[in-house]
Design a protein around this motif. Structure first.
Motif, short mmCIF file in Angstrom:
data_model
loop_
_atom_site.label_atom_id
_atom_site.label_comp_id
_atom_site.label_asym_id
_atom_site.label_seq_id
_atom_site.Cartn_x
_atom_site.Cartn_y
_atom_site.Cartn_z
N ILE A 105 -14.05 96.29 87.04
CA ILE A 105 -15.07 96.88 86.17
C ILE A 105 -15.05 96.18 84.82
O ILE A 105 -14.07 95.53 84.46
CB ILE A 105 -14.84 98.39 85.93
CG1 ILE A 105 -13.45 98.63 85.31
CG2 ILE A 105 -14.97 99.18 87.24
CD1 ILE A 105 -13.33 99.93 84.58
N GLU A 145 -15.96 106.61 84.20
CA GLU A 145 -17.33 106.30 84.57
C GLU A 145 -18.19 107.55 84.36
O GLU A 145 -17.88 108.63 84.87
CB GLU A 145 -17.42 105.85 86.03
CG GLU A 145 -18.79 105.25 86.34
CD GLU A 145 -18.98 104.96 87.82
OE1 GLU A 145 -19.56 103.92 88.14
OE2 GLU A 145 -18.56 105.78 88.64
N ASP A 147 -22.28 109.14 84.27
CA ASP A 147 -23.66 108.85 84.66
C ASP A 147 -24.53 108.79 83.39
O ASP A 147 -24.04 109.08 82.28
CB ASP A 147 -24.19 109.85 85.69
CG ASP A 147 -24.27 111.27 85.17
OD1 ASP A 147 -24.41 111.45 83.94
OD2 ASP A 147 -24.20 112.21 85.98
N THR A 151 -23.66 110.04 79.66
CA THR A 151 -23.53 109.04 78.60
C THR A 151 -24.38 109.44 77.39
O THR A 151 -23.92 109.36 76.24
CB THR A 151 -23.94 107.64 79.12
OG1 THR A 151 -23.16 107.35 80.28
CG2 THR A 151 -23.72 106.57 78.08
N LYS A 193 -25.03 103.96 85.61
CA LYS A 193 -23.71 104.52 85.31
C LYS A 193 -23.04 103.59 84.30
O LYS A 193 -23.27 102.38 84.32
CB LYS A 193 -22.88 104.66 86.58
CG LYS A 193 -23.34 105.86 87.40
CD LYS A 193 -22.51 106.02 88.64
CE LYS A 193 -23.00 107.24 89.42
NZ LYS A 193 -22.50 107.20 90.80
N TYR A 194 -22.20 104.16 83.47
CA TYR A 194 -21.57 103.38 82.40
C TYR A 194 -20.07 103.65 82.38
O TYR A 194 -19.63 104.78 82.58
CB TYR A 194 -22.17 103.75 81.04
CG TYR A 194 -23.66 103.46 80.96
CD1 TYR A 194 -24.12 102.20 80.61
CD2 TYR A 194 -24.58 104.47 81.22
CE1 TYR A 194 -25.50 101.93 80.53
CE2 TYR A 194 -25.95 104.23 81.14
CZ TYR A 194 -26.40 102.95 80.80
OH TYR A 194 -27.74 102.70 80.73
N TRP A 195 -19.31 102.58 82.11
CA TRP A 195 -17.85 102.74 81.97
C TRP A 195 -17.50 102.82 80.48
O TRP A 195 -17.90 101.98 79.68
CB TRP A 195 -17.12 101.57 82.61
CG TRP A 195 -16.99 101.71 84.10
CD1 TRP A 195 -17.83 101.20 85.05
CD2 TRP A 195 -15.99 102.45 84.80
NE1 TRP A 195 -17.42 101.57 86.31
CE2 TRP A 195 -16.27 102.34 86.19
CE3 TRP A 195 -14.87 103.21 84.41
CZ2 TRP A 195 -15.48 102.94 87.17
CZ3 TRP A 195 -14.08 103.80 85.39
CH2 TRP A 195 -14.40 103.67 86.75
N ARG A 215 -16.49 113.33 84.23
CA ARG A 215 -16.67 111.92 84.63
C ARG A 215 -16.69 111.75 86.15
O ARG A 215 -16.12 112.55 86.89
CB ARG A 215 -15.53 111.09 84.04
CG ARG A 215 -14.16 111.40 84.64
CD ARG A 215 -13.28 112.05 83.63
NE ARG A 215 -12.02 112.49 84.23
CZ ARG A 215 -10.97 112.82 83.51
NH1 ARG A 215 -11.02 112.79 82.18
NH2 ARG A 215 -9.86 113.21 84.09
N GLN A 217 -15.64 108.78 87.73
CA GLN A 217 -14.41 108.09 88.14
C GLN A 217 -13.48 108.00 86.93
O GLN A 217 -13.93 108.01 85.79
CB GLN A 217 -14.71 106.66 88.61
CG GLN A 217 -15.44 106.58 89.93
CD GLN A 217 -15.43 105.14 90.44
OE1 GLN A 217 -14.39 104.59 90.80
NE2 GLN A 217 -16.60 104.52 90.45
#
Lengths: 254, 309
Positions: A105, A145, A147, A151, A193-195, A215, A217
């Motif tokens: 990632i 992670e 969504d 975010t 999706k954003y880390w 979250r 993940q």
């Protein structure tokens, strides 16, 4: 007769003495806050003797200069040298750690909680000890992670706080919400999706960040945030790179 | 044979022979003197954050200021001036210098004990290494950590913290209770585990009533780590001041507030209460002197009448 009179007197006196003993009336008070300064307050020698052996152990480590800063960095809102510097550093280091640990990632966002930044960085020499002061907590670097909706909610949280130490995103702070947010230069999308790279404290809902608990993940690198800062500074020093920071308009207050 | 006994003997003998005038002169001054003033000095700190030494010379704002080593000396001097001095701390002793990272709470509690702290309370940063991180260094504290609103009964810290402490100084009774901040959202749950937080206002009201009316305290002090005040309705020291009626002094922390001088305000009963906070890192020491008059009469006035006059 005389004796019994004396005893009566004695008992009376004792009674008065006893009753007096428990009667205090507060007459007045004086209040003052004393500044603790070099001029007014010398060090207590017995205390110094007590901590000196501990200090010697520490000093070996702490006085090592690991970097130089071109500017003094202090924290402030909405943006500041220090919060921007740390946000960007974490995004970059997060990328390095994710790569090194083969997470597959790349973090899009980084976040330091404002309250967790405990001191300023001076212009000039930066020692290991200074980084300990800046980031005294044993917090670990974690990846979450989120969504698109989460975010946006997270960015709204930052906006509501009037700005924070955030990397990777830009937005307008409008009525306590994050408006027209971009992430990595692109408008935020509900479908994406954003880390996020941050510390385990906020990831567990610290500072009221309940949104992060939802979250999708979660990866804990087990790498200490402070160690990440130290290794980043050492890396820059190796390349003869001095520290600098800028206000770049990542948050525009409307 | 101590002097008290000798004096008591003289006292009895003189009374027995009817020479009351001589008896007065022979009794210890502190027992019978008419205008006998006693001062209780409260010295206090908060949010020391392991600042055992003064801030380093490179620190742009606080260079060479603050620190426990200076405060220890200051407290010693104050105690020489007035033995009726209590040195108190309002929490967040831990976390902030490498002394904590390297030696956990051990060194901080050792140094505070050597500095002569009489009591402290628990701040949120005391939980930074979890409950075990509080338990392990605790034997180094030679002073009680007072807390009345955390319930540790379902944790390894059960029974480690008294809910109050009563001090006697020259016959004056001083009662201290302590309130800590809500841990949820501030401290990771893995660090506070099953610690239960009880609402501070109700606890404070119960404790002040207990200390004033059951323990007959002349002075009631609250050690708080709630924070001075907030924009919203979050419970704080100012909320506590307005909602209590027998607490004389609220010593606060958490918000690292610098106050030029302590705040004098009114409590729920309209009586004066002092609220103070001493910045952080040992940069300031709060000093409150309460002057008491010992009197033969039952009571010459209520607390508020005397103070307001």
């Amino acid at each position: 007769m005389r004796q019994s009179f004396s005893y009566t007197l004695l008992i009376t006196w004792v009674l008065i003495a006893v009753s007096c003993k428990n009667h205090f009336v507060q007459k007045s008070y004086e209040i003052q806050n004393i500044s603790v300064t070099e001029e007014q307050n010398v060090l207590d020698s017995s205390i110094v003797r007590l901590y000196l052996p501990y200090k010697n152990i520490l000093e070996k480590d702490m006085n090592r200069v690991i970097s130089f800063s071109e500017v003094e960095m202090t924290k402030g809102k909405p943006e500041s040298f220090l919060t921007n510097f740390l946000g960007d550093l974490l995004l970059n280091e997060g990328g390095n750690v994710a790569k090194a640990q083969e997470m597959g990632i790349v973090p899009d966002l980084s976040f330091f909680n404002y309250g967790g930044i405990r001191t300023s960085l001076p212009e000039g020499e930066i020692t290991v000890g200074k980084i300990f002061e800046l980031m005294p907590f044993e917090n670990e670097m974690v990846f979450l992670e989120l969504d698109g909706k989460q975010t946006q909610e997270f960015l709204d949280y930052v906006a509501a706080k009037g700005g924070d130490s955030l990397g990777g995103a830009r937005f307008k702070i409008s009525e306590g919400k994050a408006k027209d947010a971009t992430i990595g230069g692109k408008p935020i999308s509900e479908q994406e999706k954003y880390w996020l790279v941050t510390n385990d404290y906020v990831a567990n809902g610290g500072d009221g960040l309940d949104v992060l608990k939802g979250r999708k993940q979660f990866i804990n690198s087990k790498f200490k945030i402070r160690d990440a800062i130290i290794s980043s500074l050492e890396e820059k020093q190796k390349n003869n790179e001095k520290l600098t920071a800028k206000i770049d308009g990542r948050f525009i207050v409307e | 044979m101590n002097t008290k006994k000798i004096n008591r003997r003289i006292f009895i003998r003189n009374v027995a022979t009817g020479t009351a005038g001589i008896a007065l002169g022979a009794v210890p001054f502190s027992v019978l003197a008419n205008n006998d003033y006693t001062t209780i000095t409260i010295l206090h700190t908060n949010d020391m954050h392991c600042h055992i030494e003064p801030f380093t010379g490179t620190n742009e704002r606080y260079a060479n200021k603050g620190g426990l080593a200076r405060i220890a000396r200051l407290a010693k001097i104050q105690r020489e001036k007035n033995p009726n001095t209590l040195l108190l701390d309002a929490g967040d002793m831990f976390q902030g210098t490498p002394y904590f990272n390297y030696f956990k709470g051990e060194l901080m509690l050792k140094v505070m004990s050597a500095a002569g702290y009489d009591a402290g309370t628990i701040g949120n940063h005391e939980f930074d290494n979890g409950l075990q991180g509080i338990l392990d260094p605790l034997p180094n504290a030679q002073f009680p950590l007072i807390n009345s609103n955390y319930d540790f009964s379902d944790t390894i810290l059960d029974g480690k913290f008294p809910g109050y402490k009563v001090f006697k100084r020259s016959g004056i009774t001083i009662g201290i209770y302590g309130v800590g901040i809500e841990l949820k959202g501030l401290v990771g749950q893995m660090h506070y585990e099953n610690t239960v937080y009880n609402e501070p206002v109700a606890v404070a009201q119960k404790m002040e009533n207990f200390l004033k009316n059951e323990k007959n305290c002349d002075l009631v002090i609250c050690l708080s780590h709630l924070g001075l005040k907030y924009r919203n309705s979050t419970v704080s020291d100012m909320v506590l001041a307005a909602e209590t009626s027998m607490t004389d002094l609220i010593i606060g922390g958490h918000t690292h507030t610098y106050l030029e001088k302590p705040i004098e305000t009114k409590n729920k009963a309209g009586k004066p209460v002092i609220v103070n906070q001493a910045w952080w890192g040992g940069l300031v020491v709060g000093k409150i002197d309460f002057v008491f008059e010992r009197t033969k009469k039952k009571k010459i006035g209520t607390y508020s009448q005397v103070l307001e006059s």
